[in-house]
Design a protein around this motif. Structure first.
Motif, short mmCIF file in Angstrom:
data_model
loop_
_atom_site.label_atom_id
_atom_site.label_comp_id
_atom_site.label_asym_id
_atom_site.label_seq_id
_atom_site.Cartn_x
_atom_site.Cartn_y
_atom_site.Cartn_z
N ASP A 15 4.33 6.77 -0.82
CA ASP A 15 4.75 6.33 -2.08
C ASP A 15 5.71 4.99 -1.64
OD1 ASP A 15 6.34 5.81 -4.27
OD2 ASP A 15 7.68 7.71 -4.10
N GLY A 17 7.90 2.58 -2.76
CA GLY A 17 8.88 2.29 -4.22
C GLY A 17 9.49 0.97 -4.13
N SER A 21 11.03 4.66 -0.13
CA SER A 21 9.50 5.17 -0.13
C SER A 21 9.64 6.50 1.04
CB SER A 21 9.04 3.85 0.76
OG SER A 21 9.01 2.75 -0.20
N LYS A 53 12.68 10.69 1.39
CA LYS A 53 12.34 9.37 1.09
C LYS A 53 13.61 8.41 2.01
CE LYS A 53 10.37 8.99 -3.50
NZ LYS A 53 10.69 8.24 -4.67
N THR A 125 0.66 4.71 -3.63
CA THR A 125 1.00 4.85 -4.88
C THR A 125 2.07 3.63 -5.40
OG1 THR A 125 3.34 6.24 -4.56
CG2 THR A 125 1.10 7.37 -5.04
N GLU A 161 2.71 5.13 -9.86
CA GLU A 161 3.60 6.27 -9.54
C GLU A 161 3.57 7.28 -11.03
OE1 GLU A 161 7.03 4.05 -9.21
OE2 GLU A 161 6.47 3.38 -6.88
N VAL A 380 5.96 11.90 -6.65
CA VAL A 380 5.04 10.90 -6.61
C VAL A 380 3.98 11.10 -5.28
CG1 VAL A 380 4.81 8.63 -6.28
CG2 VAL A 380 6.16 9.45 -8.23
N VAL A 381 4.80 11.38 -4.19
CA VAL A 381 3.90 11.46 -3.05
C VAL A 381 2.98 12.58 -2.93
CG1 VAL A 381 5.45 12.60 -1.47
CG2 VAL A 381 3.93 10.94 -0.68
N GLY A 384 0.17 11.87 -5.17
CA GLY A 384 -0.72 11.06 -4.55
C GLY A 384 -1.79 11.89 -3.67
#
Length: 534
Positions: A15, A17, A21, A53, A125, A161, A380-381, A384
């Motif tokens: 992810d 971001g 991240s 993260k 993502t 995302e 999100v991760v 993914g």
């Protein structure tokens, strides 16, 4: 040689971001076991094991040649912006390189028999608002960072995302009594952007998209900005700006060690449970006193550099951001022509009990179920990973752009503007093939038949454009963007202009294919791919 899916042993989702991240991985053989997912929570400068993260931050040496720190550890740096000595591609490559080193270390510790990267499928993502060339840039950066063995390697997948967040919600739809045909709203509350989409649960646990995704910069970092604005109002905005410019690390320390721990994470909007907090500014920002002057300095010295933070002040920090999110949710529910059965909040800001309660308060009569899935911050991760294991999970999409091509015809006096007449007597217009807001099946083609402009024409160029507008007349209209050109050779000039050519646009997972074929014989002239812009 392309990597075969059967050779893949591990899926790694990254992810990447704009604010923070993270990454996670799972062995393909254990894909049906939720407990087999390993979300990384050990980071440089943060070995607490509490955070899924780490900040998307780099620190370089004085010549900006080598990375000296990244993630949480890099927050000690004094400068927050991208210096002129660096370009964004270099910074992305360097960050992914550090991420790759940590991934390799984790995989080696976890299973040293996995060959990296050839037995690993990488899923990146990316923010939905990034422009169309993003995946090409990210693929190049991923290759240079060592995540791929070659630039064209097929073990790299992309998803956005919001889509990954929706895929994660598939794990909880049944516990909220959702069944095939029901729709649900996913509110992905990140640090920078909040993305909202309404999805439909289809048969065999695949997803359809009901509404066009909307996103707006109103994530949790904007609550941080309201807090900093509050402090700036106490000591003087100019003084606080100088502190931020010259000692950015102290601002970060104030946010992380005080605001996040004592206010942001705990605020629930209930005044009866709030006790006024006293903040000693010099404890967190020792250099602040060097910049505060005049009456403000006298006032702060008399107060012992202490600021009182009461309930109304904190509520004013949250409300502009929370109210914007509520407005966005309301807009999406209105845009949907189908009843929405549930709202799921994911992302870091979904940990805010105040935000969750406000959503429930505002929409409890419109939506049957409102909740926060387990591990929402890493939605999100985890989504993914799900995408990497099931790339065909998304069945339908809503187009975010209107797509079409530039076409030529004879300029007509009295009908067309003189300024539009080309030197060879033609006028070039925009021909729409697929309109923004259309709900399309993944890999569904949009086709039209076209003919050569001249009888002796041997080359035909299909110039593809897109626009946010639902309509477009010319390819130089405001907001019109050039995408790519498909050029073909048509040698059968003996047929004159009577040579029908079928041009098609097919919308895949993230890629779009453009193709041209002879409508009479079915012969495919050429096919190209490009990445759709969100």
């Amino acid at each position: 040689m392309d990597i075969r899916m059967e050779d893949i042993r591990v899926i790694v989702a990254i992810d990447f971001g704009t604010t923070n991240s993270g990454f996670a991985f799972v062995h393909k053989e254990n894909q049906n076991d939720p407990n087999a997912i390993d979300i990384n929570k050990i980071w440089p400068g943060d070995e607490s094991g509490l955070n899924a993260k780490t900040p998307t931050v780099l620190q370089y040496d004085s010549k900006y040649k080598n990375v000296t720190a990244w993630g949480a550890r890099a927050l000690d740096q004094d400068k927050p912006w991208l210096p002129p000595q660096l370009n964004y591609k270099q910074a992305i490559k360097d960050y992914l390189t550090e991420m790759r080193k940590l991934i390799e270390k984790r995989l080696t510790t976890w299973n040293n028999m996995v060959k990296f990267p050839d037995q690993v499928r990488i899923v990146l993502t990316i923010p939905a608002e990034w422009p169309p060339h993003t995946t090409g840039v990210m693929r190049e950066c991923a290759y240079k960072a060592g995540l791929l063995s070659k630039l064209s390697s097929n073990n790299l997948e992309f998803t956005t995302e919001p889509e990954a967040a929706a895929l994660h919600c598939l794990n909880v739809v049944k516990t909220h009594n959702l069944k095939s045909g029901d729709s649900f709203c996913v509110v992905d509350c990140g640090g920078g952007t909040v993305d909202i989409t309404i999805r439909k649960l289809l048969e065999k646990d695949v997803l359809g998209e009901i509404t066009e995704r909307i996103g707006y910069p109103c994530g949790s970092t904007f609550v941080d900005k309201e807090f900093l604005k509050f402090i700036g109002g106490k000591v003087g905005l100019h003084a606080f700006s100088e502190l931020k410019t010259n000692h950015y690390n102290q601002i970060q320390y104030l946010l992380q060690e005080f605001f996040f721990r004592r206010i942001k994470r705990k605020f629930n909007g209930k005044q009866s449970e709030w006790k006024t907090i006293k903040l000693n500014l010099l404890k967190y920002c020792s250099k602040l006193q060097d910049y505060v002057t005049g009456d403000r300095k006298t006032e702060m010295e008399n107060a012992g550099w202490t600021v009182k933070i009461d309930f109304p002040s904190v509520k004013e920090m949250f409300d502009p951001v929370v109210n914007k999110i509520l407005e966005m949710i309301s807009d999406q529910l209105k845009a949907s022509k189908e009843k929405c059965s549930a709202i799921f909040l994911v992302g870091g800001f979904s940990e805010s009990s105040y935000l969750v309660e406000k959503v429930k308060e505002n929409f409890r009569f419109q939506v049957d179920s409102i909740g926060v899935p387990t591990s929402a911050i890493s939605a999100v991760v985890q989504g993914g990973l799900y995408y990497g294991l099931n790339v065909n999970t998304v069945k339908t999409r809503v187009l975010k752009w209107t797509f079409g091509i530039e076409v030529a015809r004879e300029w007509v006096s009295g009908k067309d503007k003189k300024t539009r007449r080309s030197s060879d007597g033609l006028i070039y217009t925009f021909e729409c093939l697929a309109k923004r807001g259309s709900k399309v099946d993944v890999n569904e083609p949009f086709t039209k038949i076209f003919y050569p402009v001249r009888a002796n024409q041997e080359v035909l160029a299909f110039k593809i454009y897109c626009t946010k507008s639902a309509d477009g007349k010319f390819c130089d209209d405001q907001g019109m963007k050039y995408v790519k050109t498909l050029k073909i050779n048509i040698k059968d000039v003996h047929n004159g202009r009577n040579r029908p050519i079928e041009f098609s646009l097919t919308f895949g997972q993230l890629e779009c294919k453009a193709a041209a074929k002879n409508n009479r014989t079915g012969h495919l002239y050429k096919e190209i791919s490009f990445v759709m812009e969100e």
